[in-house]
Design an enzyme around this catalytic site. Structure first.
Site, PDB file in Angstrom:
ATOM      1  N   ASP A  80       8.441 -69.785 -61.790  1.00 58.27           N
ATOM      2  CA  ASP A  80       7.824 -71.084 -61.539  1.00 58.27           C
ATOM      3  C   ASP A  80       6.914 -71.021 -60.315  1.00 58.27           C
ATOM      4  O   ASP A  80       7.380 -70.731 -59.212  1.00 58.27           O
ATOM      5  CB  ASP A  80       8.944 -72.113 -61.316  1.00 58.27           C
ATOM      6  CG  ASP A  80       8.513 -73.543 -61.512  1.00 58.27           C
ATOM      7  OD1 ASP A  80       7.309 -73.782 -61.700  1.00 58.27           O
ATOM      8  OD2 ASP A  80       9.379 -74.427 -61.473  1.00 58.27           O
ATOM      9  N   ASP A  81       5.616 -71.256 -60.510  1.00 58.75           N
ATOM     10  CA  ASP A  81       4.645 -71.240 -59.411  1.00 58.75           C
ATOM     11  C   ASP A  81       4.572 -69.874 -58.743  1.00 58.75           C
ATOM     12  O   ASP A  81       4.492 -69.770 -57.513  1.00 58.75           O
ATOM     13  CB  ASP A  81       4.986 -72.297 -58.354  1.00 58.75           C
ATOM     14  CG  ASP A  81       4.677 -73.722 -58.806  1.00 58.75           C
ATOM     15  OD1 ASP A  81       4.365 -73.910 -59.987  1.00 58.75           O
ATOM     16  OD2 ASP A  81       4.772 -74.631 -57.964  1.00 58.75           O
ATOM     17  N   CYS A 119       2.638 -76.816 -64.799  1.00 63.02           N
ATOM     18  CA  CYS A 119       3.951 -76.563 -65.380  1.00 63.02           C
ATOM     19  C   CYS A 119       4.141 -76.933 -66.851  1.00 63.02           C
ATOM     20  O   CYS A 119       4.300 -76.079 -67.713  1.00 63.02           O
ATOM     21  CB  CYS A 119       4.986 -77.287 -64.526  1.00 63.02           C
ATOM     22  SG  CYS A 119       6.646 -77.172 -65.166  1.00 63.02           S
ATOM     23  N   HIS A 139      11.509 -79.862 -67.917  1.00 61.20           N
ATOM     24  CA  HIS A 139      10.231 -80.511 -67.624  1.00 61.20           C
ATOM     25  C   HIS A 139       9.337 -80.632 -68.855  1.00 61.20           C
ATOM     26  O   HIS A 139       8.115 -80.473 -68.775  1.00 61.20           O
ATOM     27  CB  HIS A 139       9.498 -79.765 -66.499  1.00 61.20           C
ATOM     28  CG  HIS A 139       8.545 -80.659 -65.740  1.00 61.20           C
ATOM     29  ND1 HIS A 139       7.584 -80.170 -64.879  1.00 61.20           N
ATOM     30  CD2 HIS A 139       8.405 -82.015 -65.721  1.00 61.20           C
ATOM     31  CE1 HIS A 139       6.906 -81.171 -64.359  1.00 61.20           C
ATOM     32  NE2 HIS A 139       7.381 -82.308 -64.857  1.00 61.20           N
ATOM     33  N   ASP A 163       4.785 -69.497 -65.041  1.00 59.55           N
ATOM     34  CA  ASP A 163       4.173 -70.616 -65.753  1.00 59.55           C
ATOM     35  C   ASP A 163       2.745 -70.872 -65.296  1.00 59.55           C
ATOM     36  O   ASP A 163       1.873 -71.218 -66.087  1.00 59.55           O
ATOM     37  CB  ASP A 163       5.016 -71.897 -65.615  1.00 59.55           C
ATOM     38  CG  ASP A 163       5.162 -72.392 -64.179  1.00 59.55           C
ATOM     39  OD1 ASP A 163       4.897 -71.630 -63.236  1.00 59.55           O
ATOM     40  OD2 ASP A 163       5.572 -73.558 -64.003  1.00 59.55           O
ATOM     41  N   ASN A 164       2.476 -70.690 -64.010  1.00 60.49           N
ATOM     42  CA  ASN A 164       1.130 -70.884 -63.453  1.00 60.49           C
ATOM     43  C   ASN A 164       1.067 -70.202 -62.095  1.00 60.49           C
ATOM     44  O   ASN A 164       2.057 -69.645 -61.618  1.00 60.49           O
ATOM     45  CB  ASN A 164       0.785 -72.370 -63.330  1.00 60.49           C
ATOM     46  CG  ASN A 164       1.863 -73.208 -62.680  1.00 60.49           C
ATOM     47  OD1 ASN A 164       2.527 -74.011 -63.335  1.00 60.49           O
ATOM     48  ND2 ASN A 164       2.087 -73.028 -61.389  1.00 60.49           N
TER      49      ASN A 164
END
Length: 467
Positions: free
Chosen positions: A36-37, A76, A133, A276-277
Site C-alpha cells: 500500500d503506497d 487505492c 477499501h 497499489d500505487n
C-alpha cells in the site's frame, strides 16, 4: 443485476510449455500480495540503495520481475478494483476511492466478478486478509464479492495498534472478521494478518486456496518496528520513518512465506506481488519518505512514479526463477494469467487483462498490449492517460506541488518513455500529430467504456491530503 454464473470446465487447460493441472487434479495455491503506497524505488530488487526488503527480493529470486509493470490507477480503490476484476477501473465502475464510512455508496459495484469468485467457482477456498477499501455495505463487502473468509479493515487506513480510522471525526474503530466487528486492542495489525493467514493455510492444506493478502503498509501512519527505526536512524527524515515501516512490512511478508515453507507448500504456491500505487506525499505521510526511483510522480499522479510499480510472480515448481521481463504489462493481466496457470475458467465477460503466460515463458515474447488506458476521478477535469508504444499522453495532469509544470503542461503532457523515462520533457508542441492520435484513442475508449454512475473524483485539501 444478478451476479453472472459461469460453469467450470471439466477439461484440463494447458499452456504451451507451462503444464497446468486437470480440474480433478491438485491445483496450485495462489496468494496475491498487494502492498500500500509503495514506490518502485523502495524495493531492493528494483534498485533501492537504502531499504532492506529480503522477503520481496526472494520472490523475485525464485520468479519473474517485471520492469514495466503498471497498476490500474495511481490511487487505492480503483487500483484494487482493476486487480480483482481484470478490468480497467472505468469498466469496473470505480474510478475514485470507495467510501471509508459504513454505508457509503461509493464502492466496487456488486455485479462485478472478482478473482475470488473465479477461484471459488473452480473449487478453491478463498480469503481476504488486510485492507479492503472497495465498499462498506453488506452487498459490497468481501463476503459478497467471492471470499469465503475475511479479516481486516474496510476503509482506507487504520492505526495499526488501536485499529481506529483517524481520517475524519469522530474517530471510528474499523476491524472486522467475516462482517462482524472484532477487537484486538494493542496488537499490531501486520502480526494479526500473518496469524490469520497462517490459520487459513493450516485449515486448507488438503484443498487449493486463493488468498488476497492486502497488507496496509507502508501506507501512513508510519509505525515501524523499534528495531527498524533504530536500524534506519541515520537516514534523513522522513525517509527514516518510511524505510522502517517498509522493512516492517517486508518482514511480515517473509513470515507469510515461512508459513508456506513450514507446511511444504511454497514450491506449488503461486505468489503475485505488487503495490497499489506510488508513494504518498500527503501530510499524514510526513509529506513523503517513499521513492519512485528514477521516475517522476507519486500517488495520485499518472506520471510513471504514480503507477509504474514493483510487479513480481513466483511459482518455484513451474516458472523460471530469477529472471527479468521488460515487456509492457498491467495489473489487470493477473486475473487471466492466474486462470491459465491454474487451469480454471475465466468469467464469461469482457476483460481488459491479457494472459502473461507467453511473456513469463520467454523474454522475447511481445507484450499483450498495444495500448493502455488510465482514467482517474470523474467530471470534466478527470485525469487520464494513454500509452501506445513508447509514447504516453497525460491529460489534466495532477502531481505534487511542482513549479516546473506550466499551465500548458498540466493540460496535455506528451512523453517518450524510450528516451526520457523520467518524463522531464513535454513533447506536445513538437509532435501535435501524436497528441491528436493519442487523444483520439482516449476519446474513443472513453465513449466505448463510460458508465452512467461513476463515483465523484477523489479530492484533496490544500495540503495534498485525500478527502
Amino acid at each position: 443485476m444478478q451476479r453472472l454464473l459461469f460453469r467450470i470446465s471439466v477439461a484440463a487447460l494447458c499452456v504451451a510449455g507451462i503444464p497446468c493441472r486437470s480440474i480433478f487434479a491438485g491445483k496450485p495455491n495462489v496468494i496475491v500480495i498487494m502492498s500500500d503506497d509503495q514506490g518502485i524505488g523502495d524495493v531492493g530488487c528494483y534498485g533501492s540503495p537504502d531499504v532492506l526488503t529480503p522477503a520481496i527480493d526472494s520472490l523475485a529470486a525464485c520468479g519473474i520481475r517485471f520492469t514495466q509493470f503498471y497498476s490500474a490507477a495511481p490511487v487505492c480503490s480503483p487500483s484494487r478494483a482493476g486487480l480483482l476484476t481484470g478490468r480497467f477501473p472505468l469498466r469496473a465502475g470505480l474510478t475514485g476511492n470507495a467510501s471509508s464510512q459504513p454505508g457509503g455508496k461509493s464502492a466496487l459495484p456488486p455485479e462485478q466478478i472478482t478473482m475470488a469468485e473465479m477461484f471459488r467457482a473452480a473449487g478453491y477456498r478463498t480469503a481476504h486478509i488486510g485492507k479492503w477499501h472497495l465498499g462498506y455495505t453488506p452487498e459490497t463487502s468481501p463476503l459478497a464479492q467471492g471470499f469465503d473468509q475475511s479479516f481486516g479493515h474496510m476503509g482506507g487506513c487504520i492505526d495499526n495498534y488501536s485499529h481506529f480510522f483517524y481520517w475524519s471525526g469522530p474517530n471510528r474503530h474499523d476491524l472486522y472478521r467475516n462482517g462482524k466487528e472484532v477487537y484486538h486492542d494493542g496488537q499490531f495489525f501486520g502480526d494479526l494478518m500473518v496469524d490469520e493467514a497462517s490459520r487459513f493455510i493450516e485449515e486448507n492444506t488438503d484443498q487449493p486456496f486463493f488468498m488476497y493478502f492486502a497488507i496496509n503498509m507502508p501506507h501512513y501512519p508510519y509505525q515501524g518496528d523499534e528495531k527498524w527505526l533504530t536500524h534506519y536512524a541515520n537516514l534523513p527524515y522522513p525517509r527514516n520513518l518510511y524505510a522502517a515501516f517498509m522493512s516492517t512490512c517486508d518482514e511480515r511478508i517473509g513470515r507469510l512465506i515461512q508459513c508456506l515453507e513450514a507446511r511444504g507448500l511454497k514450491e506449488d504456491t503461486i505468489i503475485v506481488f505488487q503495490s497499489d500505487n506510488g508513494h504518498s506525499t500527503e501530510e499524514r505521510a510526513h509529506y513523503g519518505g517513499g521513492s519512485a526511483g528514477p521516475f517522476r510522480g507519486q500517488k495520485f499522479s499518472l506520471f510513471e512514479g504514480g503507477m509504474r510499480l514493483p510487479g513480481i510472480i513466483s511459482w518455484p515448481a513451474k516458472i523460471p526463477a530469477g529472471e527479468t521481463r521488460h515487456q509492457l504489462v498491467h495489473s489487470v493481466d493477473w486475473m487471466p494469467t492466474l486462470a491459465e496457470l491454474c487451469g480454471v475458467e475465466l468469467p464469461k465477460r469482457a476483460l481488459d487483462g491479457r494472459s502473461l503466460t507467453a511473456v513469463i515463458r520467454s523474454s522475447t515474447a511481445p507484450s499483450p498490449h498495444s495500448v493502455l488506458h488510465w482514467y482517474v476521478g470523474g467530471g470534466k477535469n478527470a485525469q487520464w492517460a494513454v500509452r501506445q508504444g513508447d509514447w504516453k499522453l497525460i491529460g489534466n495532469v495532477q502531481s505534487a506541488p511542482d513549479e516546473s509544470l506550466t499551465i500548458e503542461d498540466r493540460k496535455l503532457f506528451l512523453s517518450n518513455l524510450a528516451t526520457d523515462s523520467a518524463e522531464t520533457t513535454n513533447h506536445a508542441n513538437q509532435h501535435p500529430e501524436l497528441v491528436e492520435r493519442l487523444h483520439g484513442l482516449h476519446k474513443t475508449w472513453l465513449q466505448q467504456n463510460s458508465q452512467a454512475d461513476l463515483p465523484p473524483a477523489t479530492t484533496r485539501d490544500s495540503k495534498g491530503n485525500e478527502q
